[in-house]
Design an enzyme around this catalytic site. Structure first.
Site, PDB file in Angstrom:
ATOM      1  N   TYR A   1      11.652  -3.522  -6.831  1.00 43.73           N
ATOM      2  CA  TYR A   1      10.869  -3.527  -7.643  1.00 43.73           C
ATOM      3  C   TYR A   1       9.972  -2.305  -6.683  1.00 43.73           C
ATOM      4  O   TYR A   1       9.363  -1.831  -7.497  1.00 43.73           O
ATOM      5  CB  TYR A   1      10.296  -4.436  -8.237  1.00 43.73           C
ATOM      6  CG  TYR A   1       9.246  -4.543  -8.436  1.00 43.73           C
ATOM      7  CD1 TYR A   1       8.662  -4.619  -9.780  1.00 43.73           C
ATOM      8  CD2 TYR A   1       7.354  -4.560  -7.768  1.00 43.73           C
ATOM      9  CE1 TYR A   1       7.560  -4.519  -9.929  1.00 43.73           C
ATOM     10  CE2 TYR A   1       6.513  -4.591  -8.463  1.00 43.73           C
ATOM     11  CZ  TYR A   1       6.282  -4.154  -9.750  1.00 43.73           C
ATOM     12  OH  TYR A   1       5.207  -4.377 -10.089  1.00 43.73           O
TER      13      TYR A   1
ATOM     14  N   ASN B   1       0.541   0.940   6.164  1.00 43.77           N
ATOM     15  CA  ASN B   1       1.081  -0.007   5.459  1.00 43.77           C
ATOM     16  C   ASN B   1       1.911  -0.780   5.555  1.00 43.77           C
ATOM     17  O   ASN B   1       2.668  -0.796   6.617  1.00 43.77           O
ATOM     18  CB  ASN B   1       1.743   1.439   4.196  1.00 43.77           C
ATOM     19  CG  ASN B   1       3.777   0.621   2.911  1.00 43.77           C
ATOM     20  OD1 ASN B   1       4.438   0.677   3.306  1.00 43.77           O
ATOM     21  ND2 ASN B   1       2.616  -0.637   2.716  1.00 43.77           N
ATOM     22  N   GLY B   2       2.222  -2.256   4.857  1.00 49.00           N
ATOM     23  CA  GLY B   2       2.639  -3.560   5.903  1.00 49.00           C
ATOM     24  C   GLY B   2       1.939  -4.121   6.263  1.00 49.00           C
ATOM     25  O   GLY B   2       0.759  -4.358   5.677  1.00 49.00           O
TER      26      GLY B   2
ATOM     27  N   GLY C   1      -0.442   0.783  -5.200  1.00 45.25           N
ATOM     28  CA  GLY C   1      -1.796  -0.181  -4.573  1.00 45.25           C
ATOM     29  C   GLY C   1      -2.519   0.832  -5.868  1.00 45.25           C
ATOM     30  O   GLY C   1      -2.980   1.528  -5.712  1.00 45.25           O
TER      31      GLY C   1
ATOM     32  N   CYS D   1       0.800  -0.951   0.100  1.00 39.63           N
ATOM     33  CA  CYS D   1       0.299  -0.444   0.787  1.00 39.63           C
ATOM     34  C   CYS D   1       0.460   0.880   0.181  1.00 39.63           C
ATOM     35  O   CYS D   1       2.098   1.215  -0.277  1.00 39.63           O
ATOM     36  CB  CYS D   1      -0.980   0.327   1.069  1.00 39.63           C
ATOM     37  SG  CYS D   1      -1.847  -1.191   1.532  1.00 39.63           S
TER      38      CYS D   1
END
Ligand code: AMP
Length: 489
Positions: free
Chosen positions: A261, A121-122, A46, A20
């Site tokens: 990436y 996020n995570g 996302g 995210c």
């Protein structure tokens, strides 16, 4: 009708693991419009859904929607419905299962201490266990998101101040979390003690900004101040910025895959330029896995910086042998294997005039399932390539991520199933090589991992997970097996 305990699973068909992007701004005239811009720059993190919550001094306002930021948050009426000087937002990505609006963040709840919004996020690797305990004690969950656990832990904490309740909640968490939270008092940003997921701080006039990546600061014209430190909480209250380290200092283990990436190449992640690191990985790959060839060709867009590095180091000309259509989403993100195959064809096309009769080195950042490599190698052969050598700018991805990068379960990872000769056969390449983990560390400016030990979370390559994985460990071996078997089909 439920036939099992209601808390047996957090994910009624929905995947917990998701990557995210988060963005928050405190003290801005047009806070929600700024968040919309910031989220737009984080869209690559996302694409399933997006949401923004604002605070106008009295009330919280939230708008959440499925789909992209553009189309949902570029509308005046939506931005006008999110008034206030503080706002935070979230872009969400989940590849399979239910895509319910109730899981779209920021999540919000009215607590005894006042409103509380959180963007995460995570992935919390003990969320199922925490949820089971909370449900037993009477908590009623509204979503299937691991993030909601944080809200319930804050709500049920017996500490007095909201900050203490929040720190108390964080102490229960295991795994990866970069968070931006809003309360009536202000904004709190924090990173888990190992700093697995990124989070940066910036400034625009008198406004303080938090974002997953620096590219989101660039888009609103803000200055980058620094990364939030692992285990650090930064509070913004009435324009004052305060930093606390409630967990003490521990050696950081930021996610190495952000550099490989996930992050945009124009971002600075934990002080390093993502673009420069990717080029350095390509150069390292040329040293470790040279090949006699006529052209270096990137798999666009993710393989481009590494291919430039490979070409510069090897002296083999860099050419755009594959042209990418920008009107289809990232291949990996389309759910379902059939659609994913179709996506690869839609997305890339061979530059036949260049490829015909040539020996080529194809560079991509990673192989996950192998779908992309298989298609692209075939595409090169169909375009007349004489030889196709695949070089990958990361080590083989052999392990699933439990910290928020959506990788499939192990049984679907090509490198977990096959050795390198087997993978070479599978993708029909003339040769295949991956950069070594030490080479990857070298590209990041470190000495060999073998000498200094892990400096990153590189579990996807090494299986060396930096935290306990309670929810995984809690699964009985037979459940792990059936879960795998179920998901493989
Ligand atoms: P695959 O076709 O499954 O081997 O996927 C490999 C491709 O997906 C590579 O070209 C990567 O650029 C991209 N990729 C790797 N990891 C991820 C991820 N976690 N999310 C989205 N795309 C990814």
């Amino acid at each position: 009708m439920l036939t099992t305990h209601p808390f047996e699973s957090l994910d009624d068909g929905d995947k917990l693991r998701e990557e995210c992007g988060i963005f928050g701004i405190a003290g801005a005239e047009t806070a929600s419009a700024m968040v919309a811009l910031g989220l737009h720059a984080l869209q690559h993190r996302g694409q399933e859904a997006a949401g923004i919550t604002s605070f106008d001094g009295d009330h919280f306002h939230t708008h959440r929607a499925m789909g992209h930021v553009a189309g949902n948050f570029d509308r005046d009426d939506v931005i006008r419905s999110l008034p206030g000087h503080n706002a935070c937002g979230h872009v969400r990505y989940s590849t399979t299962g239910e895509t319910a609006l109730r899981n779209v963040q920021p999540l919000y709840a009215d607590l005894a201490s006042g409103g509380f919004a959180v963007a995460h996020n995570g992935n919390i690797s003990n969320a199922m266990k925490l949820k089971r305990d909370l449900v037993r004690r009477g908590s009623i969950f509204q979503s299937t998101s691991d993030t909601e656990v944080i809200i319930h832990l804050v709500a049920t904490s017996t500490y007095r101040t909201l900050l203490d309740k929040f720190i108390d909640a964080l102490r229960h968490l295991e795994g990866a979390y970069s968070l931006i939270c809003m309360t009536p008092e202000g904004m709190i940003a924090c990173r888990d003690p190992l700093g697995i997921r990124p989070l940066v701080m910036g400034k625009l006039g008198n406004s303080i900004i938090f974002a997953s990546e620096t590219v989101a600061l660039d888009v609103v014209g803000a200055d980058y101040i620094r990364s939030i430190e692992p285990g650090e909480l930064v509070l913004v209250r009435e324009g004052e910025v305060e930093s606390v380290h409630p967990f003490g200092k521990r050696a950081a283990r930021p996610c190495i895959f952000e550099h490989v990436y996930f992050s945009r190449p124009d971002s600075i992640v934990d002080g390093s330029s993502v673009y420069s690191v990717r080029k350095a990985i390509g150069a390292q790959l040329a040293i470790e896995a040279p090949v006699d060839a006529d052209l270096v060709i990137p798999v666009p867009d993710s393989g481009v910086p590494a291919a430039i590095g490979y070409a510069q180091e090897s002296g083999i000309p860099f050419e755009l042998g594959i042209i990418r259509s920008h009107y289809v989403g990232r291949t990996f993100i389309q759910p379902g294997d059939k659609v994913r195959h179709l996506g690869v064809k839609l997305k890339h096309n061979a530059n036949r005039a260049l490829i015909d009769g040539k020996r080529i080195v194809l560079i991509d950042d990673s192989i996950v399932r192998g779908t992309t490599s298989l298609k692209i190698v075939q595409m090169m052969r169909d375009a007349g390539a004489k030889e196709v050598h695949m070089r990958i700018a990361s080590p083989p991805t052999r392990h699933s991520c439990f910290y928020g990068v959506d990788t499939p379960e192990r049984a679907k990872l090509l490198a977990a199933k096959l050795d390198i000769p087997g993978m070479t056969d599978f993708i029909h390449a003339d040769s295949l090589a991956f950069v070594s983990i030490d080479g990857l560390y070298r590209a990041l400016g470190e000495t060999q991992r073998a000498d200094i030990g892990p400096q990153y979370c590189d579990a996807c390559f090494t299986g060396d997970y930096p935290t306990t994985l309670t929810d995984q460990d809690d699964l009985a071996p037979e459940d792990q097996f059936s879960l795998l078997a179920e998901r493989v089909n």
